[in-house]
Design a protein around this motif. Structure first.
Motif, PDB file in Angstrom:
ATOM      1  N   GLU A 146       1.030  -1.338   0.017  1.00 47.69           N
ATOM      2  CA  GLU A 146       0.030   0.020   0.157  1.00 47.69           C
ATOM      3  C   GLU A 146       1.047   1.313  -0.135  1.00 47.69           C
ATOM      4  OE1 GLU A 146      -3.778  -2.000   2.079  1.00 47.69           O
ATOM      5  OE2 GLU A 146      -2.649  -0.585   3.366  1.00 47.69           O
ATOM      6  N   ASP A 147       1.911   1.361   0.899  1.00 46.31           N
ATOM      7  CA  ASP A 147       2.669   2.425   1.131  1.00 46.31           C
ATOM      8  C   ASP A 147       3.432   2.698  -0.607  1.00 46.31           C
ATOM      9  OD1 ASP A 147       2.246   2.681   3.496  1.00 46.31           O
ATOM     10  OD2 ASP A 147       4.384   2.069   4.236  1.00 46.31           O
ATOM     11  N   LYS A 148       3.502   1.530  -1.195  1.00 48.77           N
ATOM     12  CA  LYS A 148       4.319   2.151  -2.490  1.00 48.77           C
ATOM     13  C   LYS A 148       3.258   2.021  -3.824  1.00 48.77           C
ATOM     14  CE  LYS A 148       8.409   0.603  -3.723  1.00 48.77           C
ATOM     15  NZ  LYS A 148       9.562  -0.352  -3.778  1.00 48.77           N
ATOM     16  N   SER A 149       1.893   2.188  -3.409  1.00 51.06           N
ATOM     17  CA  SER A 149       0.658   2.136  -4.297  1.00 51.06           C
ATOM     18  C   SER A 149       1.299   0.803  -5.545  1.00 51.06           C
ATOM     19  CB  SER A 149       0.854   3.281  -5.024  1.00 51.06           C
ATOM     20  OG  SER A 149       0.697   4.320  -4.132  1.00 51.06           O
ATOM     21  N   LEU A 150       1.468   0.052  -5.073  1.00 50.00           N
ATOM     22  CA  LEU A 150       1.632  -1.201  -5.866  1.00 50.00           C
ATOM     23  C   LEU A 150       0.439  -2.106  -6.082  1.00 50.00           C
ATOM     24  CD1 LEU A 150       5.171  -2.638  -4.386  1.00 50.00           C
ATOM     25  CD2 LEU A 150       4.818  -1.614  -6.641  1.00 50.00           C
ATOM     26  N   GLN A 151       0.211  -2.899  -7.051  1.00 54.05           N
ATOM     27  CA  GLN A 151      -0.951  -3.799  -7.305  1.00 54.05           C
ATOM     28  C   GLN A 151      -0.356  -5.263  -7.038  1.00 54.05           C
ATOM     29  OE1 GLN A 151      -2.789  -3.160 -10.956  1.00 54.05           O
ATOM     30  NE2 GLN A 151      -4.705  -4.475 -10.324  1.00 54.05           N
ATOM     31  N   LEU A 152      -0.910  -6.121  -6.170  1.00 47.69           N
ATOM     32  CA  LEU A 152      -0.552  -7.115  -5.854  1.00 47.69           C
ATOM     33  C   LEU A 152      -1.800  -8.267  -6.484  1.00 47.69           C
ATOM     34  CD1 LEU A 152       1.392  -9.235  -4.583  1.00 47.69           C
ATOM     35  CD2 LEU A 152       0.171  -9.102  -2.306  1.00 47.69           C
ATOM     36  N   MET A 153      -1.296  -8.798  -7.378  1.00 52.12           N
ATOM     37  CA  MET A 153      -2.375  -9.926  -7.990  1.00 52.12           C
ATOM     38  C   MET A 153      -2.043 -11.335  -7.524  1.00 52.12           C
ATOM     39  SD  MET A 153      -3.539  -7.850 -10.572  1.00 52.12           S
ATOM     40  CE  MET A 153      -3.810  -9.008 -12.094  1.00 52.12           C
ATOM     41  N   LEU A 154      -3.322 -11.930  -7.148  1.00 54.31           N
ATOM     42  CA  LEU A 154      -3.195 -13.072  -6.545  1.00 54.31           C
ATOM     43  C   LEU A 154      -3.841 -14.356  -7.539  1.00 54.31           C
ATOM     44  CD1 LEU A 154      -3.861 -12.203  -2.926  1.00 54.31           C
ATOM     45  CD2 LEU A 154      -1.958 -12.528  -4.043  1.00 54.31           C
ATOM     46  N   PRO A 155      -3.400 -15.681  -7.357  1.00 58.40           N
ATOM     47  CA  PRO A 155      -3.889 -16.691  -8.155  1.00 58.40           C
ATOM     48  C   PRO A 155      -5.436 -16.827  -7.881  1.00 58.40           C
ATOM     49  CG  PRO A 155      -2.112 -17.507  -6.679  1.00 58.40           C
ATOM     50  CD  PRO A 155      -2.628 -16.067  -6.117  1.00 58.40           C
ATOM     51  N   GLU A 156      -6.020 -17.391  -9.006  1.00 55.81           N
ATOM     52  CA  GLU A 156      -7.642 -17.402  -8.836  1.00 55.81           C
ATOM     53  C   GLU A 156      -7.777 -18.732  -8.237  1.00 55.81           C
ATOM     54  OE1 GLU A 156      -8.895 -17.259 -12.887  1.00 55.81           O
ATOM     55  OE2 GLU A 156      -8.583 -15.381 -12.934  1.00 55.81           O
ATOM     56  N   ASP A 157      -7.041 -19.818  -8.139  1.00 51.89           N
ATOM     57  CA  ASP A 157      -7.243 -21.158  -7.508  1.00 51.89           C
ATOM     58  C   ASP A 157      -7.498 -21.003  -6.020  1.00 51.89           C
ATOM     59  OD1 ASP A 157      -5.675 -23.079  -9.672  1.00 51.89           O
ATOM     60  OD2 ASP A 157      -5.327 -21.187  -9.593  1.00 51.89           O
ATOM     61  N   ARG A 158      -8.268 -21.682  -5.390  1.00 51.18           N
ATOM     62  CA  ARG A 158      -8.436 -21.444  -3.781  1.00 51.18           C
ATOM     63  C   ARG A 158      -7.406 -22.683  -3.282  1.00 51.18           C
ATOM     64  NH1 ARG A 158      -8.215 -17.247  -2.169  1.00 51.18           N
ATOM     65  NH2 ARG A 158      -8.586 -17.993  -0.078  1.00 51.18           N
ATOM     66  N   GLU A 159      -7.261 -23.828  -4.080  1.00 45.28           N
ATOM     67  CA  GLU A 159      -6.599 -24.789  -3.536  1.00 45.28           C
ATOM     68  C   GLU A 159      -5.577 -25.407  -4.392  1.00 45.28           C
ATOM     69  OE1 GLU A 159      -8.654 -28.127  -1.737  1.00 45.28           O
ATOM     70  OE2 GLU A 159     -10.319 -26.796  -0.898  1.00 45.28           O
ATOM     71  N   VAL A 160      -4.274 -25.489  -4.062  1.00 51.01           N
ATOM     72  CA  VAL A 160      -3.131 -26.149  -4.715  1.00 51.01           C
ATOM     73  C   VAL A 160      -2.114 -26.958  -3.750  1.00 51.01           C
ATOM     74  CG1 VAL A 160      -1.478 -25.737  -6.245  1.00 51.01           C
ATOM     75  CG2 VAL A 160      -3.324 -24.297  -6.637  1.00 51.01           C
ATOM     76  N   TRP A 161      -2.198 -27.961  -3.664  1.00 50.16           N
ATOM     77  CA  TRP A 161      -1.652 -28.858  -2.707  1.00 50.16           C
ATOM     78  C   TRP A 161      -0.185 -29.417  -3.274  1.00 50.16           C
ATOM     79  CZ3 TRP A 161      -3.748 -28.964   2.513  1.00 50.16           C
ATOM     80  CH2 TRP A 161      -5.147 -28.411   2.351  1.00 50.16           C
TER      81      TRP A 161
END
Ligand code: ADP
Length: 254
Positions: free
Chosen positions: A124-139
């Protein structure tokens, strides 16, 4: 040399034992380089703590602003020392294979969420965008805290080396017998000539910048060891000025 003498006393041969000392020399050189590096790295924060303490004792303490400013620096430098010593001890343990993994089933997606929480403020401090994976489970099978350490290290680096407004994305690919973890940023990138040495202990492309961001230069060396202790592989690709992609491949079963 050991001469072989036959029954009637004639010399029938000689046994010579040759040791290849190039490998021993190489290891010795690596060890002395490591000690020189460690000493140098420890010296910098200690000199700074010593210098600022002396200035305070010499009278700067009477000035409230100076007192606060110098104590902040002393605190930061002590934290650096602490991190450095922890990293060195940690690395030496892994290198001596003293770490036994406590294998469990790990949902890597959940680990990514924890990493995202940890870096939230810096993002947030660096106004970056953090994109996360769509899957909810990867084991995968592995040690949860170690996998967290691997991903956290890569994502923290991405945050440090990506200018304001950039994007960092974490991707997961669930394949038949392995899982790919991809950490990509739109940061400053790494030149082709630096890439092959990136996982070496204390190797830093830009010492000043790494120090500024609190880096010890040991993070990626630790990451590589941890990945390998999970029988995995790590690769990096980068274009200077455009960004960097780290890819980790972990087998699903240990
Ligand atoms: P540090 O503690 O200095 O970050 P690391 O071992 O984690 O040490 O990384 C080694 C060096 O690799 C860093 O000093 C930096 O120059 C470079 N580096 C690592 N990650 C990135 C990245 N995502 N973008 C650009 N450079 C990076």
């Amino acid at each position: 040399l050991a001469p072989y003498v036959g029954e009637s006393g004639e010399l029938s041969g000689i046994v010579a034992v040759l040791h290849d000392i190039t490998e021993i020399r190489r290891l010795e050189k690596m060890r002395s380089e490591f000690i020189a590096n460690v000493s140098h790295e420890l010296k910098t924060p200690i000199t700074s703590v010593k210098g600022f303490t002396e200035t305070l004792l010499d009278g700067a303490m009477d000035d409230e602003d100076a007192l606060h400013h110098f104590l902040t620096i002393i605190h930061q430098e002590s934290e650096r020392l602490h991190r450095l010593i922890n990293d060195i001890l940690h690395l030496s343990k892994i290198e001596q294979h003293k770490i036994m993994l406590e294998i469990e089933n790990v949902n890597v997606r959940e680990v990514v969420d924890r990493v995202a929480d940890t870096v939230k403020k810096d993002v947030e401090d660096k106004s970056l965008q953090l994109m996360l994976p769509e899957d909810r489970e990867v084991w995968v099978e592995g040690e949860k805290d170690r996998i967290l350490q691997i991903i956290l290290n890569l994502v923290s680096n991405a945050v440090s080396y990506t200018p304001e407004g950039g994007t960092i994305s974490v991707g997961l690919k669930d394949m038949e017998d392995r899982v790919k973890i991809i950490v990509e940023d739109t940061g400053i990138g790494i030149s082709q000539k630096d890439l092959p040495r990136l996982f070496e202990r204390f190797y830093r492309v830009d010492k000043a910048r790494s120090r500024e961001s609190g880096g010890t230069g040991l993070g990626l060396a630790i990451v590589k060891h941890l990945v390998e202790s999970h029988r995995g592989k790590i690769e990096v690709d980068s274009v200077e000025g455009e960004g960097t992609i780290f890819t980790i491949i972990l087998p699903k079963k240990q």
